[in-house]
Write a protein that holds these residues in place. Structure first.
Motif, PDB file in Angstrom:
ATOM      1  N   SER A  64       0.834  -1.207   0.000  1.00 28.93           N
ATOM      2  CA  SER A  64       0.000   0.000   0.000  1.00 28.93           C
ATOM      3  C   SER A  64       0.867   1.254   0.000  1.00 28.93           C
ATOM      4  N   ALA A  65       1.913   1.244   0.808  1.00 30.73           N
ATOM      5  CA  ALA A  65       2.822   2.391   0.869  1.00 30.73           C
ATOM      6  C   ALA A  65       3.547   2.587  -0.456  1.00 30.73           C
ATOM      7  N   ASP A  66       3.962   1.495  -1.078  1.00 33.48           N
ATOM      8  CA  ASP A  66       4.625   1.592  -2.382  1.00 33.48           C
ATOM      9  C   ASP A  66       3.711   2.223  -3.420  1.00 33.48           C
ATOM     10  N   ARG A  67       2.445   1.815  -3.432  1.00 34.73           N
ATOM     11  CA  ARG A  67       1.484   2.392  -4.392  1.00 34.73           C
ATOM     12  C   ARG A  67       1.271   3.870  -4.123  1.00 34.73           C
ATOM     13  N   ALA A  68       1.170   4.229  -2.845  1.00 36.50           N
ATOM     14  CA  ALA A  68       0.963   5.636  -2.495  1.00 36.50           C
ATOM     15  C   ALA A  68       2.154   6.490  -2.926  1.00 36.50           C
ATOM     16  N   ALA A  69       3.358   5.957  -2.754  1.00 34.13           N
ATOM     17  CA  ALA A  69       4.551   6.691  -3.162  1.00 34.13           C
ATOM     18  C   ALA A  69       4.573   6.930  -4.659  1.00 34.13           C
ATOM     19  N   VAL A  70       4.170   5.937  -5.420  1.00 34.76           N
ATOM     20  CA  VAL A  70       4.123   6.077  -6.887  1.00 34.76           C
ATOM     21  C   VAL A  70       3.077   7.117  -7.274  1.00 34.76           C
TER      22      VAL A  70
END
Length: 74
Positions: A64-70
Motif C-alpha cells: 500500500s505504501a509503495d502504491r501511495a509513493a508512486v
C-alpha cells in the motif's frame, strides 16, 4: 449498492472468498470511495490476498505504501 463496487468490478479476485469476506472487503473500499479515493485492481487484490492469508499485514502495508509513493510521484 450505490457507488463503486469492487466485487462487481473485479469478480475474479473474489472467487476464493466466502460471502462474509467478500462483504468485508466490499465495505472497506466503499468507505474509501465515499472519502474520495477510488481503488485500483492492485489495491483490491492485495486486500483479498491478506484476507486469504496469502500475505501478512506487513506485506499488505508495504504494498500500500509503495502504491501511495508512486501516486505521489506522478
Amino acid at each position: 449498492m450505490a457507488g463503486f463496487d469492487v466485487v462487481t468490478t473485479w469478480p475474479e479476485l473474489f472467487k476464493d472468498l466466502d460471502d462474509g469476506q467478500q462483504e468485508t472487503v466490499r465495505q472497506v473500499f466503499a468507505t474509501e470511495h465515499v472519502s474520495g479515493w477510488e481503488p485500483d485492481r492492485a489495491a483490491v487484490a492485495d486486500l483479498v490476498a491478506f484476507t486469504l492469508g496469502h500475505i501478512d499485514f506487513d506485506a499488505y502495508l508495504s504494498r500500500s505504501a509503495d502504491r501511495a509513493a508512486v501516486e505521489l510521484a506522478s
